[in-house]
Design a protein around this motif. Structure first.
Motif, short mmCIF file in Angstrom:
data_model
loop_
_atom_site.label_atom_id
_atom_site.label_comp_id
_atom_site.label_asym_id
_atom_site.label_seq_id
_atom_site.Cartn_x
_atom_site.Cartn_y
_atom_site.Cartn_z
N VAL A 150 0.86 -1.19 0.00
CA VAL A 150 0.00 0.00 0.00
C VAL A 150 0.90 1.24 0.00
CG1 VAL A 150 -1.70 1.31 1.30
CG2 VAL A 150 -1.88 -1.18 1.18
N LYS A 151 0.76 2.07 -1.02
CA LYS A 151 1.60 3.26 -1.15
C LYS A 151 0.83 4.51 -0.68
CE LYS A 151 4.30 1.33 -4.96
NZ LYS A 151 4.77 1.51 -6.36
N VAL A 152 1.48 5.28 0.19
CA VAL A 152 0.86 6.47 0.75
C VAL A 152 1.85 7.63 0.69
CG1 VAL A 152 -0.29 7.46 2.77
CG2 VAL A 152 -0.37 5.00 2.39
N LYS A 153 1.37 8.79 0.27
CA LYS A 153 2.20 10.00 0.30
C LYS A 153 1.73 10.89 1.45
CE LYS A 153 3.51 10.17 -4.58
NZ LYS A 153 3.53 10.99 -5.82
N ILE A 154 2.67 11.29 2.31
CA ILE A 154 2.33 12.11 3.47
C ILE A 154 3.25 13.33 3.51
CG2 ILE A 154 2.27 12.18 6.00
CD1 ILE A 154 1.51 9.25 6.00
N SER A 155 2.63 14.49 3.64
CA SER A 155 3.39 15.74 3.71
C SER A 155 3.47 16.22 5.15
CB SER A 155 2.71 16.81 2.84
OG SER A 155 2.67 16.40 1.49
N LEU A 156 4.67 16.59 5.58
CA LEU A 156 4.89 17.08 6.94
C LEU A 156 5.50 18.48 6.91
CD1 LEU A 156 6.40 13.92 8.71
CD2 LEU A 156 4.00 14.65 8.62
N ARG A 157 5.03 19.34 7.81
CA ARG A 157 5.58 20.69 7.92
C ARG A 157 7.02 20.64 8.43
NH1 ARG A 157 3.98 23.87 11.51
NH2 ARG A 157 3.03 22.31 12.90
N ASN A 158 7.83 21.53 7.92
CA ASN A 158 9.22 21.69 8.36
C ASN A 158 10.06 20.42 8.16
OD1 ASN A 158 8.55 24.32 9.26
ND2 ASN A 158 7.86 23.50 11.23
N LEU A 159 9.69 19.62 7.19
CA LEU A 159 10.44 18.39 6.93
C LEU A 159 11.83 18.73 6.38
CD1 LEU A 159 10.08 15.23 6.91
CD2 LEU A 159 9.69 15.47 4.44
N PRO A 160 12.91 18.23 6.99
CA PRO A 160 14.26 18.51 6.49
C PRO A 160 14.48 17.95 5.09
CG PRO A 160 14.33 17.65 8.74
CD PRO A 160 12.94 17.45 8.24
N ASP A 161 15.39 18.57 4.36
CA ASP A 161 15.70 18.11 3.00
C ASP A 161 16.14 16.66 2.98
OD1 ASP A 161 15.10 20.60 1.97
OD2 ASP A 161 17.19 21.32 2.05
N ALA A 162 16.82 16.23 4.05
CA ALA A 162 17.33 14.85 4.10
C ALA A 162 16.22 13.81 4.08
CB ALA A 162 18.17 14.67 5.37
N TRP A 163 14.97 14.24 4.41
CA TRP A 163 13.83 13.32 4.44
C TRP A 163 12.88 13.51 3.26
CZ3 TRP A 163 12.87 9.16 7.49
CH2 TRP A 163 13.66 9.00 8.63
N ASN A 164 13.05 14.55 2.50
CA ASN A 164 12.11 14.81 1.42
C ASN A 164 12.18 13.72 0.35
OD1 ASN A 164 10.10 16.47 0.23
ND2 ASN A 164 11.61 17.32 -1.19
N ASN A 165 11.01 13.16 0.01
CA ASN A 165 10.88 12.07 -0.98
C ASN A 165 11.55 10.76 -0.52
OD1 ASN A 165 9.35 13.46 -2.97
ND2 ASN A 165 11.21 14.54 -3.61
N ARG A 166 11.82 10.65 0.77
CA ARG A 166 12.38 9.40 1.30
C ARG A 166 11.26 8.40 1.60
NH1 ARG A 166 17.23 9.98 -0.70
NH2 ARG A 166 18.47 11.61 0.30
N LEU A 167 11.62 7.12 1.59
CA LEU A 167 10.64 6.05 1.76
C LEU A 167 10.72 5.44 3.16
CD1 LEU A 167 11.10 4.17 -1.64
CD2 LEU A 167 9.42 5.94 -1.09
N ILE A 168 9.55 5.29 3.75
CA ILE A 168 9.42 4.61 5.04
C ILE A 168 8.57 3.36 4.82
CG2 ILE A 168 8.41 4.71 7.35
CD1 ILE A 168 8.86 7.70 7.34
N VAL A 169 9.03 2.23 5.31
CA VAL A 169 8.19 1.03 5.32
C VAL A 169 7.63 0.85 6.72
CG1 VAL A 169 8.25 -1.49 5.38
CG2 VAL A 169 9.10 -0.28 3.38
N PHE A 170 6.31 0.72 6.79
CA PHE A 170 5.65 0.40 8.05
C PHE A 170 4.96 -0.95 7.91
CE2 PHE A 170 1.75 0.48 10.72
CZ PHE A 170 2.38 0.46 11.95
N VAL A 171 5.26 -1.83 8.85
CA VAL A 171 4.64 -3.15 8.84
C VAL A 171 4.24 -3.50 10.28
CG1 VAL A 171 6.84 -4.38 9.11
CG2 VAL A 171 4.90 -5.56 8.08
N SER A 172 3.09 -4.10 10.44
CA SER A 172 2.63 -4.45 11.78
C SER A 172 1.89 -5.78 11.76
CB SER A 172 1.70 -3.35 12.34
OG SER A 172 0.47 -3.35 11.65
N ASP A 173 1.69 -6.31 12.95
CA ASP A 173 0.82 -7.48 13.14
C ASP A 173 1.22 -8.69 12.29
OD1 ASP A 173 -1.46 -6.23 14.91
OD2 ASP A 173 -1.12 -4.80 13.28
N LEU A 174 2.50 -9.07 12.38
CA LEU A 174 2.91 -10.31 11.70
C LEU A 174 2.31 -11.53 12.39
CD1 LEU A 174 5.30 -8.16 10.98
CD2 LEU A 174 6.54 -10.22 10.32
N HIS A 175 2.16 -11.46 13.71
CA HIS A 175 1.58 -12.56 14.51
C HIS A 175 2.29 -13.89 14.20
CE1 HIS A 175 -1.81 -10.58 16.54
NE2 HIS A 175 -1.82 -9.79 15.49
#
Length: 368
Positions: free
Chosen positions: A131-156
């Protein structure tokens, strides 16, 4: 949970399952009168025995781990998923019986459909969606702009999803080349397993800014068990955030422990102690998407959660929606804070997904 509370909880679950099996029994007698007549005594025994066996399989799975117990646990978990759809078929037939005299053909179709839906649910739960999601954050540093985060939960990870499933999840995550990996709790299912062995594939997770984890309600059902799980996870190279704030290239990454933040008052105290800077972007990993107003009031930019599974199976999706006041799935808002809730990648209880997906979330961060 104290012994009297456990006894009450088990009694409620047994009662619900007993009722569901009784409805299926009555429907089977209506649709297959000849079959039901020949095996009437066995069907009556099954009405009581199957719920008891299911509860028993869960109880022994916390103490033992062998081929027989794993197989019994899996079979009973699938059966309970099937019972949901047989129960719905039985309810429809029950109402229809007040109008129509003969429902054998319609009943056979409904029972067949219930079996097909359950079979689809088992197969569909094995398919991992990105599932691909784009999220905009205020005052985001350049080092994080267009960077990818993977979030995974509930492997059980446990008797149903094991080491091979963990291997599949790890491979899919690495294919996405994320900057950072966040694991949102319920890594374990809580049953008796070799905790170190079952998460071994996660050691190969690769992300420049690291792999982070917060506990969920299944990561140890006692304080001691949780401590053991946390120690095992930490040894695998995953950083466990327990009510902790760390700064990574100008972004505040916050992780809270499930048990220690279940109470709203304690949760607020935990966040207050962190001295969160509301003018600097922050990402909170919290297993359960509750008390979002507290996190929003603390000045957090983005909360990421799991836990709800989106109920796993239709038509139950309304339940987490009611419990978590609309924060059951997807990207939401609470004041200035954004909240993303994932349906998780694994399953709990019945290994079925109908109307929901097993998912890994790929978040692209942008400057607001």
């Amino acid at each position: 949970m104290k012994i009297p509370q456990i006894a009450i909880f088990i009694s409620i679950i047994f009662g619900i399952l007993l009722l569901a099996h009784f409805v299926v029994y009555e429907a089977a007698f209506l649709v297959f009168p000849v079959f039901a007549g020949k095996f009437l005594i066995y069907l009556r025994i099954a009405v009581v025995a199957l719920p008891a066996i299911f509860i028993g399989s869960i109880a022994i799975s916390f103490q033992f781990n062998n081929f027989f117990i794993r197989t019994l646990y899996k079979l009973m978990a699938v059966w309970i998923g099937l019972v949901l759809y047989l129960f719905l078929a039985g309810v429809v037939l029950g109402f229809a019986s007040f109008i129509f005299a003969n429902l054998q053909t319609q009943g056979e179709i409904l029972f067949g459909l219930a079996i097909l839906i359950a079979a689809y649910g088992v197969i569909h739960s094995q398919i991992i969606k990105i599932v691909k999601v784009k999220i905009s954050l205020r005052n985001l540093p350049d080092a994080w702009n267009n960077r990818l985060i993977v979030f995974v939960s509930d492997l059980h990870l446990g008797h149903v999803r094991g080491q091979r499933f963990a291997e599949r999840v790890a491979n899919r995550i690495n294919e996405l080349n994320p900057e950072i990996v966040l694991i949102g709790g319920d890594l374990y299912d809580g049953v008796k397993v070799d905790n170190a062995k079952i998460i071994k594939p996660l050691k190969k997770l690769s992300a420049p800014k690291g792999v982070y984890f917060v506990t969920g309600n299944h990561d140890g059902f006692s304080v001691k068990a949780t401590e053991e799980d946390v120690a095992t996870i930490a040894k695998s190279g995953i950083k466990v955030l327990q009510n902790e704030l760390i700064k990574i290239n100008g972004v505040q990454l916050i992780g809270v422990d499930y048990k220690q933040t279940a109470d709203p008052k304690r949760y607020k105290e935990v966040l207050d102690r962190m001295k969160i800077d509301p003018n600097s972007p922050s990402i909170l990993i919290k297993h359960v998407p509750d008390n979002v107003d507290i996190a929003s009031g603390a000045g957090i930019s983005l909360q990421i959660s799991g836990h709800t599974h989106r109920a796993q199976m239709w038509p139950l999706r309304f339940i987490p929606r009611l419990i978590y006041k609309g924060f059951d799935y997807g990207l939401k808002r609470s004041g200035l804070m954004q909240v993303f809730i994932s349906s998780g990648v694994g399953t709990w209880g019945p290994p079925l997904r109908v109307g929901t997906n097993s998912e890994i979330v790929l978040i692209t961060l942008n400057k607001a």
